[in-house]
Design a protein around this motif. Structure first.
Motif, short mmCIF file in Angstrom:
data_model
loop_
_atom_site.label_atom_id
_atom_site.label_comp_id
_atom_site.label_asym_id
_atom_site.label_seq_id
_atom_site.Cartn_x
_atom_site.Cartn_y
_atom_site.Cartn_z
N UNK A 110 0.65 -1.08 -0.23
CA UNK A 110 -0.27 -0.46 0.01
C UNK A 110 0.87 1.24 0.37
N UNK A 111 1.59 1.42 0.48
CA UNK A 111 2.58 2.14 1.19
C UNK A 111 3.21 2.10 -0.43
N UNK A 112 3.74 1.19 -1.47
CA UNK A 112 4.66 1.33 -2.75
C UNK A 112 3.78 2.61 -3.38
N UNK A 113 1.95 1.87 -3.35
CA UNK A 113 1.01 2.22 -4.62
C UNK A 113 0.49 4.11 -3.99
N UNK A 114 0.61 4.26 -2.63
CA UNK A 114 0.18 5.68 -2.19
C UNK A 114 1.88 6.24 -2.93
N UNK A 115 3.11 5.75 -2.44
CA UNK A 115 3.55 6.71 -3.56
C UNK A 115 4.23 7.56 -4.69
N UNK A 116 3.42 6.13 -5.77
CA UNK A 116 3.13 5.88 -7.34
C UNK A 116 1.94 6.76 -7.46
N UNK A 117 1.29 7.14 -6.90
CA UNK A 117 0.22 7.01 -7.09
C UNK A 117 0.36 9.24 -6.71
N UNK A 118 1.57 9.79 -5.71
CA UNK A 118 1.74 10.68 -5.58
C UNK A 118 1.11 11.25 -3.85
N UNK A 119 0.42 10.65 -2.97
CA UNK A 119 0.02 11.26 -1.99
C UNK A 119 1.02 11.99 -1.67
N UNK A 120 2.59 11.50 -1.57
CA UNK A 120 3.25 12.34 -1.09
C UNK A 120 4.23 13.54 -1.00
N UNK A 121 4.78 14.39 -0.77
CA UNK A 121 5.18 15.54 -1.34
C UNK A 121 6.80 14.40 -2.15
N UNK A 122 7.30 13.79 -0.20
CA UNK A 122 8.89 13.49 -0.40
C UNK A 122 8.34 12.33 0.45
N UNK A 123 8.99 11.09 0.18
CA UNK A 123 8.78 9.67 0.64
C UNK A 123 10.36 9.25 0.72
N UNK A 124 10.23 8.38 1.83
CA UNK A 124 11.42 7.55 2.29
C UNK A 124 11.22 6.43 1.56
N UNK A 125 12.85 5.85 0.75
CA UNK A 125 12.74 4.66 -0.02
C UNK A 125 14.27 4.50 -0.35
N UNK A 126 14.13 3.27 0.01
CA UNK A 126 14.62 2.23 0.18
C UNK A 126 15.32 0.74 -0.70
N UNK A 127 16.50 1.54 -1.28
CA UNK A 127 17.03 -0.04 -2.54
C UNK A 127 18.24 -0.14 -2.06
N UNK A 128 17.81 -2.19 -2.98
CA UNK A 128 18.66 -2.39 -2.60
C UNK A 128 19.52 -2.80 -4.50
N UNK A 129 20.31 -3.19 -4.60
CA UNK A 129 20.93 -3.04 -6.03
C UNK A 129 20.05 -4.60 -6.93
N UNK A 130 20.26 -4.44 -7.68
CA UNK A 130 19.65 -5.91 -8.65
C UNK A 130 20.59 -6.48 -8.96
N UNK A 131 21.85 -6.01 -9.42
CA UNK A 131 23.11 -6.63 -9.51
C UNK A 131 24.74 -5.61 -9.61
N UNK A 132 25.33 -6.61 -9.56
CA UNK A 132 26.37 -5.45 -9.01
C UNK A 132 27.33 -4.31 -10.26
N UNK A 133 26.86 -2.98 -10.10
CA UNK A 133 27.41 -2.51 -11.12
C UNK A 133 26.29 -1.23 -11.16
N UNK A 134 27.05 0.29 -11.13
CA UNK A 134 26.61 0.97 -10.99
C UNK A 134 25.25 1.77 -11.10
N UNK A 135 25.05 1.06 -12.77
CA UNK A 135 23.79 1.54 -13.29
C UNK A 135 22.71 0.56 -13.26
N UNK A 136 22.41 -0.23 -11.76
CA UNK A 136 21.37 -0.37 -10.75
C UNK A 136 20.85 0.44 -10.10
N UNK A 137 21.75 1.75 -10.23
CA UNK A 137 21.68 2.32 -9.04
C UNK A 137 21.30 3.57 -10.21
N UNK A 138 21.17 3.59 -11.11
CA UNK A 138 21.03 4.93 -12.38
C UNK A 138 19.95 4.67 -12.73
#
Length: 519
Positions: free
Chosen positions: A403-431
């Motif tokens: 629900x938090x993901x959906x509310x974020x994508x629907x634009x309910x927040x001006x700012x939201x906390x977001x945590x990201x785990x790399x998909x693979x060992x390359x800078x591209x996964x953060x970009x």
């Protein structure tokens, strides 16, 4: 999804590292299915079983065990190796055509054959369904998939040296066309895969039990034991289960203070910290012209008021490290772009920015966050931003992750906390997934300059040649501030001393459950 390592037993780790994966073969039968499962407690919840509809760490951790991708990663290696595939290679110098040949005799756990047509189906449905919570942005460069005999060929719009890594992720999970519709998500709480494990039982948001798949054929050469994953709402709940000895392993779930307080002399506990750089950002909503953060000056003012040192020390008890750019420290291509632009907390600078743009203060913003430690962090950020009267922050808490993901994508927040785990060992996964056009954040950010630089980075099979372009992207992101990097940390796994293989759960994005055994 989630720096300091408190305690790792070097001798044990050295012994474990000898247990690396070797060549592909069919796993032999075993009596391990009758043993008591090794139990893992985590707050990283499995949000769904359909690879087309989820793009989160808790789900992909399970996917790497119940499904197969064409390629997979060995521990510590940045180069993927064949799993469902016998071999894969680029067939064009332009890096726009990539071909894989499947292993012979692959089957799903329901007995259906895993064919090239099934691989084609698996990728095409992700693009067709385009679920906002799915991994579609990872395949933004994919034009078409061709299946002929045992061959699967991917046609890409532009060069992409990272394509092998992308299809080795959970997004590349191969599913059975008989179970997964081409144009909609599968809602059933079960699924047949071809990975090292099969689902024995599943209760949504509570637990899932996995048992070895004796028909598996692929990169994994050893058969694991039964595993039970138990899901908890907060890290405090994981801690309670750990203290009550209800779980054998606590994965990315124990509170920061608990991790910091683990006694190195405790012979019953092993703490492992992996190299995975889990990054934490503040995502700024730019989608509407009426949003307060539509002005770059407002976003920069927010960025200049974040006290990362206070968050790392007071909120997270020094178990995280301040992050000053899009790409975390330790990843090739990292820079300190936000530190270079905003070297210290500077309320006077923030006030000048807002005044120069004619923005009245206090600027009112809504900060979205989840419960638990995220709520503590959000309150600390609110205090930092409101301290000099430039902002007024309304906190908005959401307990349920999806629900938090959906509310974020629907634009309910001006700012939201977001945590990201790399998909693979390359800078591209953060970009590319985070700031490229059509990114997973859905915050309205797009930049022709960034998109051009991303395409440039993907032209190089020698990834060191892409460093300058990655740093250029980070400079642009610091200037535009569509997100604000806050902190990053290693992944922590705590196990009982009777459990072997826990270090490989901390290693990277691949959950190698088959490596877990009891003494």
């Amino acid at each position: 999804m989630s720096t300091s390592m408190t305690f790792i037993r070097p001798g044990i780790v050295a012994g474990f590292l000898a247990l690396l994966l070797t060549g592909g073969c069919q796993l032999p039968p075993t009596d391990s299915a009758d043993e008591k499962p090794i139990t893992i407690g985590t707050s990283s919840v499995l949000s769904g079983l359909d690879p087309a509809g989820v793009y989160d760490a808790g789900s992909w951790a399970v996917f790497t065990n119940i499904y197969q991708s064409l390629l997979t990663f060995e521990p510590g290696s940045p180069t993927p190796k064949p799993d469902a595939a016998e071999s894969c290679e680029f067939t064009s110098p332009a890096l726009t055509t990539y071909r894989c040949e499947l292993r012979n005799g692959l089957t799903f756990s329901n007995g259906n054959a895993l064919t090239a047509a099934a691989v084609k189906h698996s990728f095409e449905r992700i693009l067709r369904i385009r679920d906002p919570l799915g991994p579609g942005p990872l395949f933004a460069n994919l034009v078409s998939v061709e299946a002929r005999g045992s061959l699967v060929t991917f046609h890409l719009a532009t060069a992409d040296a990272t394509w092998p890594s992308k299809i080795a992720t959970g997004a590349g999970s191969v599913v059975d066309p008989a179970e997964f519709p081409a144009d909609r998500l599968r809602k059933e709480k079960s699924a047949s895969g071809s990975g090292p494990y099969v689902i024995a039982s599943y209760t949504a948001e509570k637990s899932i039990t996995l048992r070895p798949n004796t028909a598996y054929k692929g990169a994994v050469s050893q058969q694991g034991v039964a595993i039970e994953l138990r899901y908890f709402e907060t890290s405090q709940d994981v801690e309670k289960a750990w203290n009550a000895r209800e779980v054998d392993i606590a994965y990315a779930g124990l509170p920061a203070a608990t991790l910091a307080g683990i006694d190195p002399s405790d012979t019953d506990v092993r703490l492992f910290a992996g190299d995975s750089a889990e990054a934490h950002y503040l995502v700024l909503n730019m989608r509407s012209p009426h949003r307060p953060l539509r002005h770059a000056e407002t976003r920069r003012a927010l960025a200049s008021l974040v006290d990362r040192g206070h968050l790392a020390g007071e909120v997270f008890d020094h178990t995280v490290t301040p992050l000053y750019s899009l790409v975390p420290q330790g990843v090739v291509g990292h820079s300190t772009a936000f530190f270079d632009r905003y070297p210290e907390v500077d309320a006077a600078y923030a006030a000048r920015l807002l005044r120069s743009a004619g923005i009245p203060t206090p600027v009112r913003i809504r900060l979205g966050h989840q419960n638990g430690i995220a709520a503590v962090e959000a309150r600390a950020l609110k205090e930092q931003w409101e301290k000099d009267g430039l902002f007024r922050v309304q906190l908005a808490e959401e307990r349920d992750f999806t629900t938090y993901q959906r509310r974020s994508l629907e634009g309910e927040f001006d700012v939201h906390l977001y945590q990201w785990i790399p998909d693979f060992p390359d800078a591209d996964t953060f970009v590319q997934p985070l700031v490229g056009t059509g990114n997973v954040l859905g915050n309205g950010y797009t930049s022709a300059e960034v998109d051009h630089a991303i395409r440039d980075t993907q032209r190089f099979t020698d990834r060191s040649k892409a460093i300058r372009r990655f740093r250029a992207v980070q400079d642009t992101i610091a200037k535009d501030a569509p997100l604000i990097p806050v902190w990053h940390k290693q992944r922590h796994v705590v196990t009982r001393s009777t459990v072997l293989g826990g270090h490989l759960l901390a290693e990277d994005a691949v959950w190698r459950l088959w490596e877990l055994h009891r003494l």
